[in-house]
Each structure stands twice: as C-alpha cells, then as structure tokens.
Design an enzyme around this catalytic site. Structure first.
Site, mmCIF file in Angstrom:
data_model
loop_
_atom_site.group_PDB
_atom_site.id
_atom_site.type_symbol
_atom_site.label_atom_id
_atom_site.label_comp_id
_atom_site.label_asym_id
_atom_site.label_seq_id
_atom_site.Cartn_x
_atom_site.Cartn_y
_atom_site.Cartn_z
ATOM 1 N N SER A 99 0.851 -1.195 0.000
ATOM 2 C CA SER A 99 0.000 0.000 0.000
ATOM 3 C C SER A 99 0.888 1.246 0.000
ATOM 4 C CB SER A 99 -0.953 -0.027 1.196
ATOM 5 O OG SER A 99 -1.877 1.045 1.113
ATOM 6 N N HIS A 156 -2.650 -1.108 -3.473
ATOM 7 C CA HIS A 156 -3.770 -0.177 -3.297
ATOM 8 C C HIS A 156 -3.580 1.015 -4.223
ATOM 9 C CE1 HIS A 156 -4.283 -1.770 1.103
ATOM 10 N NE2 HIS A 156 -4.778 -2.590 0.208
ATOM 11 N N MET A 163 -0.157 1.327 5.148
ATOM 12 C CA MET A 163 -0.930 1.746 6.316
ATOM 13 C C MET A 163 -2.006 0.706 6.623
ATOM 14 S SD MET A 163 -1.181 4.512 8.300
ATOM 15 C CE MET A 163 -2.348 5.361 9.378
#
Length: 350
Positions: free
Chosen positions: A170, A196, A289
């Site tokens: 991510s 992501h 995250m």
C-alpha cells in the site's frame, strides 16, 4: 514535531482555487491543521523553514521549478512526507519515484461529489503520510552496502512451474514493489500483486513495471492464467482472487465489496491463495498503512507458504507488514533491498 497532537500541513499549489479546495478538505479533519500555503517551490522552501510542517501537499505543474524537480532536489536532503495532488496521471509515478509518499488525483471541480471524494481521500492520505518514514538516497545505499545481493544459481528447475507468488503493498508500495521485481529473472514463477491504487492507475503502473523489469508485467483481467515469467497486477476497484482450474491457476477480477476498507484488498488475494492453491506458494507483504493482508498472510503460512515481510527500517509505513509479523504470519522479516534475494534463495531450494 506535531503540535497539540495535530498534523501540521503546508499546501503547495499555484492555483488559488485548488488551495481553497485542499484547505477546506483538510480542515474537516480535527487532527489536521493547515499552517500555511506556498504558491511555488521557492515559496515552499521558505515556508518549510518558517512553519516546520509535518506533511506537504504538492502540485506537480507550477510556474518556475516543477513539483517533480523540487522532489528530486529537495527531499533527498530534507526528508519530509509529501502527498502529491495532481491532475497529471502520467507524472504521478515519477513523483513517487522521486520521493513522494502518496498521491491523490485532483477532482473535476465542477462536480461536487468528485470534490467531496477527493477531500476525504486527501485527509486520509495526509494522516497516513504523517507517520511515514521518508528514506534518503544515502540511507538506501547504506542498506544495500550492508546487505549485498548474493550470487545465486539460475532458476532452471522445472518444479518452479508449480509455484505461485503473491505480493501485497500500500502506502510507499509502488517503489517498494519495483525494488523487489526489478531484481527477479525473467523465468521467475508467476506473481500476483495487489497494490492499493485507484482505477486508471493500475494499468499505467503495470506498463511502467513492464518497461523496467525482466518479467512480463500487465494489469490482470479475469481468466488470465498465472504462469512463469508473468506478473499480474490487480485492477483498481476490483477484487482479485486466485482460482484453481483443472489445468492450473487463473485470476478472477470482480467488483465485489471492499475488504479491510480496500478494493482491491491484499486479504482477498492472500485468502484465495491459502484456500485455492495446492502447489507451493510464497507470500510477500510490503509497506502500507493499516492491516490489510495480515490475516490472509497468516492463513497462507498455516497452509505451508513461505512468507516474507518488509522490516520497519525500510518501510515507508510499517503498518501492514508489522501487523502480519505480530500475529505470526511472517516467516522472514527483511529489509526491502534483501527481499528479492531472500525470495530467490528460497526458490533455489525447491
């Protein structure tokens, strides 16, 4: 340092309209404080010294020096988290390569719903960026010298035809994934990846990786066969799963509900690996995250997968790999610059 637990943000953009939209969006979040504005990179340098922000939002195209050149010149000496806000899609990956932590695409200002979505996404990414560890070129080189790559035998074994590698990342992951893939030979076992990233960017990202890496890289579509020498990137806003067919493995890409707050989700991919893959498998979780992918990686490990997690020192955000490590999902934790070597060393034993 953050003052009174608020994240101090400096907005850098030459457009007064854009500055207002950015500031209004950031002001919605009680944890964020806009401490000032800069209209170009020269102004930004002065304001950074005066205001000591925790995070910058940065436009790419501005009069004088571009935001991209600013990143290349300033960030290596002054590592501060930067979230790029740009309408120029093709420059986003250059900005991430130059040191930006994340990006948000500027909205269509004539559509209130688009502006609202942008503002909410911006606030989330600025909060994530405030926790980022921005690595300098010097620190990366030091890590590479401390962990030199091994000379490994070529991947000639036919048994590697029956290995699948799954990777999730991510925040900070676009460059981390590139760092892993660029060192892999063209005949590496098939790789499936969730990064992501919004719609429209995953295809461009795959094209960029394909230009740089030895393996073929492309954006996945349902029915694509997982095979040696091929990397498949989950398309934005689609969940990607590995599916066992009678003669091998393919991917399924569907507009299914978000999982762990994400679509595509690393957990969805990793759980499908654990549940569907009967051959040997490897899981890799990189910077990001939150905890997307942690539970899926643990399930993969329980099913016999060899799993690798990025370590804290080399992660931009040590969230996803930390959560996977904490619950026992990681066999080996490694600096980013050692992950490809660790993977190849493992494959050479199969």
């Amino acid at each position: 340092m953050q003052t009174e637990n608020k994240i101090r943000v400096l907005v850098v953009d030459d457009s007064i309209i854009a500055r207002r939209v950015l500031a209004d969006g950031l002001a919605r979040d009680a944890r964020l404080e806009v401490v000032g504005y800069a209209i170009n990179t020269s102004d930004a340098r002065r304001k950074i010294e005066q205001l000591k922000p925790d995070v910058l939002t940065l436009d790419v195209e501005m009069p004088g020096q571009s935001g991209l050149d600013f990143l290349k010149e300033y960030i290596p000496q002054h590592p501060i988290p930067v979230v790029v806000c740009s309408s120029l899609n093709l420059r986003v990956f250059d900005a991430l390569s130059a040191g930006a932590v994340d990006f948000v695409r500027k909205p269509d200002m004539s559509r209130p719903s688009s502006v609202d979505l942008f503002q909410r996404e911006l606030a989330l990414k600025v909060r994530a960026a405030s926790r980022a560890h921005v690595r300098t070129a010097q620190s990366i080189q030091m890590t590479r010298r401390a962990h030199p790559a091994s000379i490994l035998p070529p991947l000639t074994s036919k048994s590697l035809d029956d290995v699948i590698i799954a990777l999730g990342a991510s925040t900070g992951g676009t460059e981390a994934t590139l760092e892993v893939l660029r060192h892999l030979p063209a005949n590496t076992p098939g790789i499936v990846i969730v990064q992501h990233m919004p719609v429209g960017f995953t295809g461009m990202y795959a094209e960029r990786l394909n230009r740089i890496c030895k393996m073929e890289v492309r954006e996945a579509k349902s029915g694509d066969r997982i095979q040696r020498g091929l990397v498949l990137i989950a398309p934005g806003d689609m969940q990607m799963k590995v599916v066992h067919t009678g003669t091998g493995y393919t991917v399924s890409c569907q507009n299914e509900p978000k999982v762990s707050g994400h679509r595509p989700s690393v957990d969805v991919l990793f759980h499908s690996m654990a549940q569907s893959v009967k051959c040997k498998q490897v899981g890799i979780i990189l910077t990001g995250m939150g905890r997307d992918g942690a539970n899926g990686m643990l399930e993969m490990r329980r099913r016999g997968a060899f799993t690798i997690g990025q370590d804290e020192a080399s992660s931009v955000v040590y969230g996803m790999p930390m959560e996977a490590y904490k619950i026992g999902g990681v066999c080996r934790q490694e600096p980013l610059e050692r992950i490809s070597d660790t993977l190849l060393r493992h494959l050479s034993t199969l």
